[in-house]
Scaffold this active site. Structure first.
Site, PDB file in Angstrom:
ATOM      1  N   HIS A 198      48.182  52.721  89.550  1.00 52.21           N
ATOM      2  CA  HIS A 198      49.253  51.807  89.110  1.00 52.21           C
ATOM      3  C   HIS A 198      50.365  51.656  90.141  1.00 52.21           C
ATOM      4  CE1 HIS A 198      48.059  52.385  84.580  1.00 52.21           C
ATOM      5  NE2 HIS A 198      47.241  51.590  85.234  1.00 52.21           N
ATOM      6  N   SER A 202      48.305  58.794  76.874  1.00 53.72           N
ATOM      7  CA  SER A 202      48.198  58.414  75.462  1.00 53.72           C
ATOM      8  C   SER A 202      46.915  57.653  75.161  1.00 53.72           C
ATOM      9  CB  SER A 202      49.403  57.552  75.070  1.00 53.72           C
ATOM     10  OG  SER A 202      49.422  56.384  75.869  1.00 53.72           O
ATOM     11  N   TYR A 250      63.558  49.862  88.730  1.00 53.25           N
ATOM     12  CA  TYR A 250      62.720  50.656  89.644  1.00 53.25           C
ATOM     13  C   TYR A 250      63.554  51.393  90.693  1.00 53.25           C
ATOM     14  CZ  TYR A 250      58.605  49.023  87.309  1.00 53.25           C
ATOM     15  OH  TYR A 250      57.654  48.805  86.345  1.00 53.25           O
ATOM     16  N   VAL A 277      53.549  56.604  88.725  1.00 60.30           N
ATOM     17  CA  VAL A 277      54.097  55.980  89.920  1.00 60.30           C
ATOM     18  C   VAL A 277      55.031  56.941  90.658  1.00 60.30           C
ATOM     19  CG1 VAL A 277      53.759  53.647  89.038  1.00 60.30           C
ATOM     20  CG2 VAL A 277      55.914  54.824  88.534  1.00 60.30           C
ATOM     21  N   ASP A 278      55.213  58.141  90.098  1.00 56.49           N
ATOM     22  CA  ASP A 278      55.997  59.162  90.802  1.00 56.49           C
ATOM     23  C   ASP A 278      55.135  59.800  91.899  1.00 56.49           C
ATOM     24  OD1 ASP A 278      54.602  61.606  89.895  1.00 56.49           O
ATOM     25  OD2 ASP A 278      55.414  61.166  87.915  1.00 56.49           O
ATOM     26  N   CYS A 319      55.370  43.065 100.216  1.00 57.03           N
ATOM     27  CA  CYS A 319      55.988  41.789 100.575  1.00 57.03           C
ATOM     28  C   CYS A 319      55.109  40.641 100.091  1.00 57.03           C
ATOM     29  CB  CYS A 319      56.200  41.688 102.090  1.00 57.03           C
ATOM     30  SG  CYS A 319      56.889  40.082 102.566  1.00 57.03           S
TER      31      CYS A 319
HETATM   32  P1  NAD Z   1      52.322  57.570  77.866  1.00 54.36           P
HETATM   33  O1  NAD Z   1      53.798  57.776  77.941  1.00 54.36           O
HETATM   34  O2  NAD Z   1      51.792  56.402  77.112  1.00 54.36           O
HETATM   35  O3  NAD Z   1      51.674  58.881  77.207  1.00 54.36           O
HETATM   36  C1  NAD Z   1      52.056  60.161  77.607  1.00 54.36           C
HETATM   37  C2  NAD Z   1      51.201  61.181  76.867  1.00 54.36           C
HETATM   38  O4  NAD Z   1      51.569  62.454  77.349  1.00 54.36           O
HETATM   39  C3  NAD Z   1      51.408  61.191  75.346  1.00 54.36           C
HETATM   40  O5  NAD Z   1      50.155  61.179  74.683  1.00 54.36           O
HETATM   41  C4  NAD Z   1      52.137  62.511  75.089  1.00 54.36           C
HETATM   42  O6  NAD Z   1      51.754  63.136  73.882  1.00 54.36           O
HETATM   43  C5  NAD Z   1      51.708  63.353  76.267  1.00 54.36           C
HETATM   44  N1  NAD Z   1      52.678  64.363  76.671  1.00 54.36           N
HETATM   45  C6  NAD Z   1      54.031  64.305  76.601  1.00 54.36           C
HETATM   46  N2  NAD Z   1      54.577  65.434  77.083  1.00 54.36           N
HETATM   47  C7  NAD Z   1      53.540  66.226  77.458  1.00 54.36           C
HETATM   48  C8  NAD Z   1      53.450  67.544  78.023  1.00 54.36           C
HETATM   49  N3  NAD Z   1      54.549  68.262  78.296  1.00 54.36           N
HETATM   50  N4  NAD Z   1      52.229  68.058  78.276  1.00 54.36           N
HETATM   51  C9  NAD Z   1      51.093  67.343  77.993  1.00 54.36           C
HETATM   52  N5  NAD Z   1      51.120  66.097  77.461  1.00 54.36           N
HETATM   53  C10 NAD Z   1      52.328  65.548  77.204  1.00 54.36           C
HETATM   54  O7  NAD Z   1      51.820  57.573  79.355  1.00 54.36           O
HETATM   55  P2  NAD Z   1      50.528  56.977  80.042  1.00 54.36           P
HETATM   56  O8  NAD Z   1      49.353  57.190  79.154  1.00 54.36           O
HETATM   57  O9  NAD Z   1      50.543  57.526  81.406  1.00 54.36           O
HETATM   58  O10 NAD Z   1      50.774  55.389  80.105  1.00 54.36           O
HETATM   59  C11 NAD Z   1      52.033  54.870  80.409  1.00 54.36           C
HETATM   60  C12 NAD Z   1      52.114  53.895  81.558  1.00 54.36           C
HETATM   61  O11 NAD Z   1      53.473  53.873  82.038  1.00 54.36           O
HETATM   62  C13 NAD Z   1      51.311  54.288  82.766  1.00 54.36           C
HETATM   63  O12 NAD Z   1      50.650  53.144  83.167  1.00 54.36           O
HETATM   64  C14 NAD Z   1      52.275  54.718  83.857  1.00 54.36           C
HETATM   65  O13 NAD Z   1      52.037  53.988  85.050  1.00 54.36           O
HETATM   66  C15 NAD Z   1      53.638  54.317  83.367  1.00 54.36           C
HETATM   67  N6  NAD Z   1      54.600  55.466  83.420  1.00 54.36           N
HETATM   68  C16 NAD Z   1      54.629  56.282  84.526  1.00 54.36           C
HETATM   69  C17 NAD Z   1      55.501  57.375  84.573  1.00 54.36           C
HETATM   70  C18 NAD Z   1      55.484  58.285  85.790  1.00 54.36           C
HETATM   71  O14 NAD Z   1      55.137  57.847  86.876  1.00 54.36           O
HETATM   72  N7  NAD Z   1      55.816  59.586  85.654  1.00 54.36           N
HETATM   73  C19 NAD Z   1      56.369  57.631  83.512  1.00 54.36           C
HETATM   74  C20 NAD Z   1      56.328  56.761  82.398  1.00 54.36           C
HETATM   75  C21 NAD Z   1      55.429  55.684  82.372  1.00 54.36           C
END
Ligand code: NAD
Length: 235
Positions: free
Chosen positions: A109, A178, A56, A93-94, A117
């Site tokens: 999330h 997804s 993290y 989480v960004d 803490c």
């Molecule tokens: P996921 O990675 O499971 O799914 C991402 C989805 O986005 C996929 O279906 C993919 O096809 C689609 N995608 C990829 N590039 C794209 C684009 N350019 N335009 C449109 N769609 C696009 O992510 P999720 O469903 O958010 O679940 C993952 C978990 O992991 C979440 O709970 C999240 O908290 C965490 N996570 C967060 C971050 C972040 O904060 N940016 C990054 C990775 C994972």
């Protein structure tokens, strides 16, 4: 159907992909080369807090190297100009939605820029590395501060507020997710149950794609501004 006034928007990792933050389930099911079980569960934190903190800390440091993209900017524009109720619920989480200017936003999330803490139960903003030896700014205890992230197996934040917004929603939009992580993956069903129209915007059909009334597939930086422009033109 009449023009919707109340909108709930769910976003996932796909909206931040074009900013240079890797998604989670891309191809190999790994997140930044780690198995989820090793870095994003309470059990992983008990087993190896150093590894979880390094993971993290690296994700938090990455925030300083990326910028919001056109999809984040478009949603911030919609938030600022939409006259009805609107709530952006992000699984991310960004901090790219808030840096783009979104205000009606919640992080179900948790957030990389927040610490929690376990000794005094306070949550506080956090910048820079945390590591296993961080001192709590509230109670000063050392070693009890963890990332304020909802790990797999933990309860997401603000569920009551989200469910209330979904009950009043006339339009539910899912962007860049997804559809694999519950309870967020079930929001579309709640929205349909109350009679909301449902729209999916994603690179490819999600696991729940058939539940959506309308589906738009393409890059978020193209499809989200296109949808927002149409919404604002119709308001
Ligand atoms: P996921 O990675 O499971 O799914 C991402 C989805 O986005 C996929 O279906 C993919 O096809 C689609 N995608 C990829 N590039 C794209 C684009 N350019 N335009 C449109 N769609 C696009 O992510 P999720 O469903 O958010 O679940 C993952 C978990 O992991 C979440 O709970 C999240 O908290 C965490 N996570 C967060 C971050 C972040 O904060 N940016 C990054 C990775 C994972």
């Amino acid at each position: 159907m009449d023009r919707p006034r109340n909108i709930v928007i769910l976003t996932g990792a796909g909206i931040s992909a074009e900013s240079g933050i890797r998604t989670f389930r891309a191809a190999d099911g790994l997140w930044e080369d780690h198995r989820v079980e090793d870095v994003a569960t309470p059990e992983a934190y008990v087993r190896d807090p150093g590894l979880v903190h390094r993971f993290y800390d690296a994700r938090r440091a990455r925030l300083g190297e990326v910028e919001p993209n056109a999809a984040h900017a478009a949603l911030a524009r919609l938030d600022a100009q939409w006259p009805g109720e609107l709530l952006i619920v992000t699984q991310n989480v960004d901090d790219l939605h808030e840096r783009a200017g979104a205000k009606r936003l919640l992080h179900m999330h948790g957030e990389l820029n927040s610490g929690w803490c376990l000794a005094c139960d306070e949550r506080f903003s956090w910048d820079g590395p945390m590591g296993p030896g961080a001192a709590c700014p509230a109670c000063a205890k050392v070693g009890s501060v963890r990332p304020d992230i909802v790990w797999f197996g933990e309860m997401p934040y603000e569920m009551e507020r989200i469910e209330a917004a979904l009950r009043d929603a006339e339009l539910f939009v899912s962007i860049g997710t997804s559809g694999a992580v519950y309870p967020a993956a079930g929001f579309v069903q709640t929205a349909k149950y109350v009679g909301a129209r449902t729209l999916e915007i994603n690179l490819e059909p999600s696991q729940g794609s058939l539940l959506f009334d309308e589906r738009r597939y393409g890059r978020a930086t193209v499809e989200v501004p296109r949808w927002v422009d149409a919404m604002l033109a119709s308001k």
